[in-house]
Design an enzyme around this catalytic site. Sequence first.
Site, PDB file in Angstrom:
ATOM      1  N   GLN A  28      54.528  97.812  71.206  1.00 50.30           N
ATOM      2  CA  GLN A  28      53.917  98.624  72.256  1.00 50.30           C
ATOM      3  C   GLN A  28      52.445  98.276  72.507  1.00 50.30           C
ATOM      4  O   GLN A  28      51.900  98.619  73.545  1.00 50.30           O
ATOM      5  CB  GLN A  28      54.041 100.114  71.898  1.00 50.30           C
ATOM      6  CG  GLN A  28      55.496 100.578  71.858  1.00 50.30           C
ATOM      7  CD  GLN A  28      55.625 102.061  71.566  1.00 50.30           C
ATOM      8  OE1 GLN A  28      55.727 102.457  70.409  1.00 50.30           O
ATOM      9  NE2 GLN A  28      55.620 102.882  72.589  1.00 50.30           N
ATOM     10  N   ASN A 177      61.129 103.541  61.478  1.00 48.08           N
ATOM     11  CA  ASN A 177      60.675 104.553  62.412  1.00 48.08           C
ATOM     12  C   ASN A 177      61.858 105.040  63.237  1.00 48.08           C
ATOM     13  O   ASN A 177      62.523 104.254  63.909  1.00 48.08           O
ATOM     14  CB  ASN A 177      59.643 103.975  63.384  1.00 48.08           C
ATOM     15  CG  ASN A 177      59.276 105.001  64.443  1.00 48.08           C
ATOM     16  OD1 ASN A 177      58.540 105.940  64.158  1.00 48.08           O
ATOM     17  ND2 ASN A 177      59.805 104.861  65.659  1.00 48.08           N
ATOM     18  N   ASN A 319      58.521 112.800  62.960  1.00 48.55           N
ATOM     19  CA  ASN A 319      58.075 112.601  64.345  1.00 48.55           C
ATOM     20  C   ASN A 319      58.698 113.697  65.181  1.00 48.55           C
ATOM     21  O   ASN A 319      59.917 113.895  65.137  1.00 48.55           O
ATOM     22  CB  ASN A 319      58.590 111.273  64.909  1.00 48.55           C
ATOM     23  CG  ASN A 319      57.839 110.074  64.393  1.00 48.55           C
ATOM     24  OD1 ASN A 319      56.972 110.186  63.536  1.00 48.55           O
ATOM     25  ND2 ASN A 319      58.180 108.910  64.917  1.00 48.55           N
ATOM     26  N   TYR A 321      58.147 116.170  69.071  1.00 47.85           N
ATOM     27  CA  TYR A 321      57.346 116.341  70.282  1.00 47.85           C
ATOM     28  C   TYR A 321      57.594 117.655  71.012  1.00 47.85           C
ATOM     29  O   TYR A 321      56.686 118.222  71.586  1.00 47.85           O
ATOM     30  CB  TYR A 321      57.621 115.181  71.251  1.00 47.85           C
ATOM     31  CG  TYR A 321      57.041 113.864  70.785  1.00 47.85           C
ATOM     32  CD1 TYR A 321      57.682 113.070  69.826  1.00 47.85           C
ATOM     33  CD2 TYR A 321      55.827 113.422  71.290  1.00 47.85           C
ATOM     34  CE1 TYR A 321      57.129 111.877  69.398  1.00 47.85           C
ATOM     35  CE2 TYR A 321      55.266 112.218  70.862  1.00 47.85           C
ATOM     36  CZ  TYR A 321      55.922 111.455  69.921  1.00 47.85           C
ATOM     37  OH  TYR A 321      55.361 110.268  69.486  1.00 47.85           O
ATOM     38  N   GLU A 389      54.063 111.296  63.773  1.00 48.71           N
ATOM     39  CA  GLU A 389      53.856 111.194  65.231  1.00 48.71           C
ATOM     40  C   GLU A 389      53.959 112.551  65.880  1.00 48.71           C
ATOM     41  O   GLU A 389      54.855 113.346  65.546  1.00 48.71           O
ATOM     42  CB  GLU A 389      54.951 110.345  65.898  1.00 48.71           C
ATOM     43  CG  GLU A 389      54.681 108.892  65.943  1.00 48.71           C
ATOM     44  CD  GLU A 389      55.778 108.145  66.695  1.00 48.71           C
ATOM     45  OE1 GLU A 389      56.252 108.626  67.743  1.00 48.71           O
ATOM     46  OE2 GLU A 389      56.156 107.075  66.214  1.00 48.71           O
ATOM     47  N   TRP A 441      50.247 110.647  68.432  1.00 45.79           N
ATOM     48  CA  TRP A 441      50.783 109.549  69.232  1.00 45.79           C
ATOM     49  C   TRP A 441      50.119 109.649  70.583  1.00 45.79           C
ATOM     50  O   TRP A 441      50.380 110.595  71.283  1.00 45.79           O
ATOM     51  CB  TRP A 441      52.319 109.633  69.369  1.00 45.79           C
ATOM     52  CG  TRP A 441      52.831 108.418  70.072  1.00 45.79           C
ATOM     53  CD1 TRP A 441      53.040 108.251  71.407  1.00 45.79           C
ATOM     54  CD2 TRP A 441      53.155 107.163  69.464  1.00 45.79           C
ATOM     55  NE1 TRP A 441      53.455 106.973  71.674  1.00 45.79           N
ATOM     56  CE2 TRP A 441      53.532 106.290  70.490  1.00 45.79           C
ATOM     57  CE3 TRP A 441      53.136 106.679  68.141  1.00 45.79           C
ATOM     58  CZ2 TRP A 441      53.904 104.963  70.246  1.00 45.79           C
ATOM     59  CZ3 TRP A 441      53.513 105.371  67.911  1.00 45.79           C
ATOM     60  CH2 TRP A 441      53.898 104.528  68.952  1.00 45.79           C
ATOM     61  N   GLU A 448      55.427 101.950  76.895  1.00 45.86           N
ATOM     62  CA  GLU A 448      56.368 102.963  76.413  1.00 45.86           C
ATOM     63  C   GLU A 448      57.806 102.475  76.625  1.00 45.86           C
ATOM     64  O   GLU A 448      58.585 103.036  77.382  1.00 45.86           O
ATOM     65  CB  GLU A 448      56.080 104.307  77.103  1.00 45.86           C
ATOM     66  CG  GLU A 448      57.035 105.458  76.828  1.00 45.86           C
ATOM     67  CD  GLU A 448      57.089 105.956  75.383  1.00 45.86           C
ATOM     68  OE1 GLU A 448      56.203 105.621  74.578  1.00 45.86           O
ATOM     69  OE2 GLU A 448      58.048 106.693  75.090  1.00 45.86           O
ATOM     70  N   TRP A 449      58.159 101.391  75.973  1.00 48.13           N
ATOM     71  CA  TRP A 449      59.529 100.887  75.961  1.00 48.13           C
ATOM     72  C   TRP A 449      60.107 100.773  77.378  1.00 48.13           C
ATOM     73  O   TRP A 449      59.458 100.205  78.242  1.00 48.13           O
ATOM     74  CB  TRP A 449      60.406 101.772  75.043  1.00 48.13           C
ATOM     75  CG  TRP A 449      59.773 101.998  73.690  1.00 48.13           C
ATOM     76  CD1 TRP A 449      59.206 103.156  73.238  1.00 48.13           C
ATOM     77  CD2 TRP A 449      59.602 101.057  72.615  1.00 48.13           C
ATOM     78  NE1 TRP A 449      58.719 102.994  71.956  1.00 48.13           N
ATOM     79  CE2 TRP A 449      58.947 101.726  71.547  1.00 48.13           C
ATOM     80  CE3 TRP A 449      59.952  99.708  72.436  1.00 48.13           C
ATOM     81  CZ2 TRP A 449      58.637 101.087  70.346  1.00 48.13           C
ATOM     82  CZ3 TRP A 449      59.641  99.085  71.233  1.00 48.13           C
ATOM     83  CH2 TRP A 449      59.002  99.776  70.221  1.00 48.13           C
TER      84      TRP A 449
HETATM   85  C1  NOJ Z   1      58.571 107.980  69.317  1.00 49.46           C
HETATM   86  C2  NOJ Z   1      58.470 106.506  69.080  1.00 49.46           C
HETATM   87  O1  NOJ Z   1      58.373 106.243  67.713  1.00 49.46           O
HETATM   88  C3  NOJ Z   1      57.352 105.849  69.847  1.00 49.46           C
HETATM   89  O2  NOJ Z   1      57.522 104.480  69.782  1.00 49.46           O
HETATM   90  C4  NOJ Z   1      57.305 106.382  71.262  1.00 49.46           C
HETATM   91  O3  NOJ Z   1      56.402 105.699  72.061  1.00 49.46           O
HETATM   92  C5  NOJ Z   1      56.984 107.860  71.213  1.00 49.46           C
HETATM   93  N1  NOJ Z   1      58.025 108.539  70.484  1.00 49.46           N
HETATM   94  C6  NOJ Z   1      56.836 108.528  72.575  1.00 49.46           C
HETATM   95  O4  NOJ Z   1      58.044 108.498  73.262  1.00 49.46           O
END
Ligand code: NOJ
Length: 493
Positions: A28, A177, A319, A321, A389, A441, A448-449
Site C-alpha cells: 500500500q 494480517n 484490527n 473499524y 489497526e 490506520w 487502498e487495494w
Molecule cells: C485492514 C487492512 O489490514 C488494511 O490493509 C486496509 O487498508 C484497512 N483495513 C482499511 O480498509
Amino acid sequence: MSFSDFDPTIKGTLPADFQWGYATAAPQIEGAWNKDGKGLSIWDTFGHTPGKVKDSSTADDTTRSYDFYKRDVARMKAYGVTGYRFSLSWSRIIPLGSKDDPVNEQGLKFYSDLVDELLANGITPFVTLFHWDTPQELENRYGGMLNKEKYIPDFNRYARVCFERLGDRVKNWITYNEPGVYTLAGYAAGVHAPGRSSFRDRNEEGDSSTEPFIVAHTELLSHAHVARIYKEEFKPSQKGTIMITLHGNWNEPWDADDPKHVEAAQRAQEFEIAWFADPLYKTGDYPPSMRAQLGDRLPRFTSEESKLVLGSSEAYGMNSYTTFFVKNRDAEPDINDHKGNVEVFDTNKQGVERGIESDTPWLRTSPHGWGKLLRWIWDRYQTPIFITENGTTAKGEHDFKPSGPDDILEDPHRVDFFKSYLTEVAKASQEGVVIKSYFGWTFTDNWEWAAGFTDRFGVTWVDFNDPEKPRYAKRSAYFLKEFFGHLIAESKK
Ligand code: NOJ
C-alpha cells in the site's frame, strides 16, 4: 482547536509501557514494485489487470515510502509515536518465494535500514510477515495457499530468513494480517487478489463454497508452524513475541429484544472472529456454529494440528473499524454464505443508524460497538490485546489544495473518530481489559487495494499527482499525540 478539554476521568488510564503509533502495509505504501530485484506479488498482477481496481490505479509507486522512508520516520517522530507497525514484502526478500529460491540482499537491506532508522529515532518496530502479497510465482507454481503441503515449507523458510536477519532488532512479530479478509475477499468474493470465486462474471476460476475455508486452514497452520519455529529457534536468544492479527467488526442485533436476532448476531461474530480465534485461543477447533452450517466444507484439524494451533499466538492482534446491525435469515443458508446466515443493515428495527458516514461505504463511526467488541474478545479469549489497526476515511479530502508545505488539513471527522474510540479503549482498560497497543490506520494516505487511491485513511495527506508524493499533516496526527499524552500514565521511574 483546543485539546485541553480532555475527560479528566480517563487521564493516565493506559499503562506507561503502552505502545502507540501507525500501521501500514508494504503493497500500500512502498512503490518500487519492480526495483532492486523485487519479484512480483499477486497484488502487482491484480493491479495490472484491467477492471480490477476502482480508479484503474496500480501499486507501482503509491507513496514511494521505499525511497522516502527516512523522511517518513522523521515525520513519525514529530507525530510523537512510540511504535510503528509495517509489513515486509515477501517477494522483495525472496523474489520467487519458495524455500529453494535465492534471497534478495537488496530487499533485506531496505528493511534492515528501516529498522535501524526507527530504532535510532526511538520508535519500536512491529513487523508483519504477511499482509496479503503472496509471491506471484508461488501462485503460478502450485496455487499458493490452496496447497498447504507446498506452501507451509515456503512460508517457514521466508519467516526464518526474516527472524535470522532482523530478529536481533525486531522484538514484535505478527505472522498474518487479517487472514479472514485475505481469504474472503480473495477467494469468496473474488474482489481482491488472487481473484478467485464461484462468480464467473467476475472470476475465471474458484469455488466460493470451499476455497475460503481451505485457505483459512492453511493460514492457521502455517501461522502455527512459524510461531513454533520462532519460539523454539529464536525466542530464547532474541526474546521477542509473536502473534497474529485478526479482523473483526461488531455485530449488533437488529432487534435486541428478539432472541432469534440476538443469536444471529452472536453467530455472525463467530463466523467473523471465532473462525480464527477459537482455534488459536480457546479450543483448538472451529466454532460449533460454523461446523453446523458448513459440515465437511470446513476442514478438520488432526489432534496434533489442533495442539500446534492452540496457544500459538502470544497475544491477540486486533484490527477493527465499525459496527453492523444483523438480522437472522429464516431461509436455508446459501452455499456461498460466509457470514452465518444473516442479513446486514445500516439501521436497526427502531431506525437507529449504526454511525456517522465516512468516505468509505462500509465504515461508519460506531464507538459503542467497538467498546462491546473489546470486552467480547477479552471475555472469550482472556488474552492481552494489541490493537494493531483502527481508523477512518473522511469526506472531502480529495479536494484539499495545500497552500504551502506546512499547511495542515483540518479533519474533524477523523479527530472525533479517534477521540471516541480511544475513550472506549480507556474505559475498557479501567474495567480490567488488558490492552497493550493502539496503531492508527494509517500513517499516510495510501493505495487502498481494489479501491485504489479513492480511500484516504491517512493522518497525513499525500499528493499522488506529484511524482515526489509530497506529504502534509492532517490535524488528527497532532490530536493523537496530545490525546495519548493524556491517556498514558507517566512512568514511575
Ligand atoms: C485492514 C487492512 O489490514 C488494511 O490493509 C486496509 O487498508 C484497512 N483495513 C482499511 O480498509
